[in-house]
Design an enzyme around this catalytic site. Structure first.
Site, short mmCIF file in Angstrom:
data_model
loop_
_atom_site.label_atom_id
_atom_site.label_comp_id
_atom_site.label_asym_id
_atom_site.label_seq_id
_atom_site.Cartn_x
_atom_site.Cartn_y
_atom_site.Cartn_z
N ARG A 1 15.45 -28.55 11.84
CA ARG A 1 14.67 -29.76 11.58
C ARG A 1 14.71 -30.73 12.76
NH1 ARG A 1 13.39 -29.25 6.06
NH2 ARG A 1 12.79 -31.24 5.15
N ARG B 1 2.64 -32.58 -6.39
CA ARG B 1 3.36 -31.32 -6.55
C ARG B 1 4.22 -31.30 -7.81
NH1 ARG B 1 6.31 -29.33 -1.04
NH2 ARG B 1 7.89 -30.85 -1.58
N ARG C 1 9.72 -33.31 -7.97
CA ARG C 1 10.93 -33.48 -7.15
C ARG C 1 11.19 -34.96 -6.92
NH1 ARG C 1 10.80 -29.68 -1.85
NH2 ARG C 1 11.55 -31.60 -0.92
N ARG D 1 9.71 -39.15 4.82
CA ARG D 1 9.87 -37.75 5.23
C ARG D 1 8.85 -37.38 6.31
NH1 ARG D 1 9.13 -34.98 -0.24
NH2 ARG D 1 9.44 -33.02 0.86
P1 AMP Z 1 12.63 -29.67 1.99
O1 AMP Z 1 12.81 -29.00 0.69
O2 AMP Z 1 12.66 -28.70 3.15
O3 AMP Z 1 11.42 -30.57 2.04
O4 AMP Z 1 13.90 -30.61 2.19
C1 AMP Z 1 14.18 -31.67 1.30
C2 AMP Z 1 15.24 -32.58 1.90
O5 AMP Z 1 16.45 -31.83 2.12
C3 AMP Z 1 14.90 -33.18 3.26
O6 AMP Z 1 14.12 -34.35 3.16
C4 AMP Z 1 16.29 -33.45 3.82
O7 AMP Z 1 16.87 -34.60 3.24
C5 AMP Z 1 17.09 -32.24 3.32
N1 AMP Z 1 17.02 -31.12 4.28
C6 AMP Z 1 16.46 -29.90 4.09
N2 AMP Z 1 16.59 -29.12 5.17
C7 AMP Z 1 17.26 -29.87 6.09
C8 AMP Z 1 17.71 -29.63 7.42
N3 AMP Z 1 17.48 -28.48 8.07
N4 AMP Z 1 18.38 -30.64 8.05
C9 AMP Z 1 18.63 -31.80 7.43
N5 AMP Z 1 18.22 -32.10 6.19
C10 AMP Z 1 17.54 -31.14 5.52
#
Ligand code: AMP
Length: 213
Positions: A88, A127, A160, A171
């Site tokens: 990320r 979503r 979510r 985000r």
């Molecule tokens: P996602 O499901 O990929 O949209 O991730 C949801 C949340 O999880 C993000 O907004 C971050 O807070 C955390 N997160 C997921 N993947 C990462 C990552 N590789 N590094 C840091 N935080 C993460």
């Protein structure tokens, strides 16, 4: 085959990953899903991660790097894996490269799914996910037959916590400030493939498989 799926929140990485794992027989590794599972189980790691996730901020690098390092060494990853939501930021990408060199592995493809920013907010806030089977819906673009109920298993659909409008905006900002630099990082490595993420799911899937073969 080791693949990274890159792209902003709401680009359809998770949806495409679920179809791609069937075609290529490799697992999806979603750090977001792993963190949500830890939170659901109430582990200390999950509770710590929640503080960041609720704000739309990134969870500290050491936490996610540890999760990925452990996961990619599991048996089902022997033939490859699809990373979704990791790395990320550049520091995570550098750690990943180092980790993979140590393991004698490498990333083969980085697929970046591109969607204009103004389309993403609507995609994310609408979503819905099934609590039982994890099936995905959208209140406008892919609604269930009965509101709040999963067509496939009858489970309850939920939104979510971080798909509310305020957190979504954070985000998207985090993506443009911290994750977008990875496009350049992987372009320099000659691994980046840009995919137009606008269109129906099947068309986007075909665009991705045209790259992966
Ligand atoms: P996602 O499901 O990929 O949209 O991730 C949801 C949340 O999880 C993000 O907004 C971050 O807070 C955390 N997160 C997921 N993947 C990462 C990552 N590789 N590094 C840091 N935080 C993460």
């Amino acid at each position: 085959m080791n693949i990274i799926l890159l792209g902003p929140p709401g680009a359809g990485k998770g949806t495409q990953a679920k179809r791609l794992i069937d075609k290529y027989g490799i697992p999806q590794i979603s750090t977001g899903d792993m963190l949500r599972a830890a939170l659901k189980e109430g582990t200390p790691l999950g509770l710590e991660a929640k503080k960041y996730m609720d704000k739309g901020a990134l969870v500290p690098d050491t936490v996610v790097i540890g999760l990925v390092k452990e996961r990619i060494q599991q048996k089902d990853c022997a033939k490859g894996y699809m990373l979704d939501g990791f790395p990320r930021n550049v520091s995570q990408a550098e750690s990943l490269d180092k980790m993979l060199t140590e393991l004698g592995q490498k990333i083969d493809y980085v697929v970046c799914i591109e969607v204009p920013n103004d389309e993403l907010v609507g995609r994310l806030t609408g979503r819905r996910t099934c609590r039982s089977c994890g099936g995905g819906y959208h209140v406008m673009f892919d609604p269930p037959k009965k509101e709040g109920v999963c067509d496939k298993c009858g489970g309850e659909l939920y939104q979510r916590d971080d798909d509310n409008e305020t957190t979504v905006k954070s985000r998207l900002e985090v993506y443009s400030n911290q994750t977008e630099p990875l496009i350049d990082y992987y372009e320099k490595q000659g691994k980046l493939h840009r995919i137009n993420g606008v269109g129906d799911m099947g068309t986007i899937f075909d665009r991705i498989t045209a790259v992966l073969g």
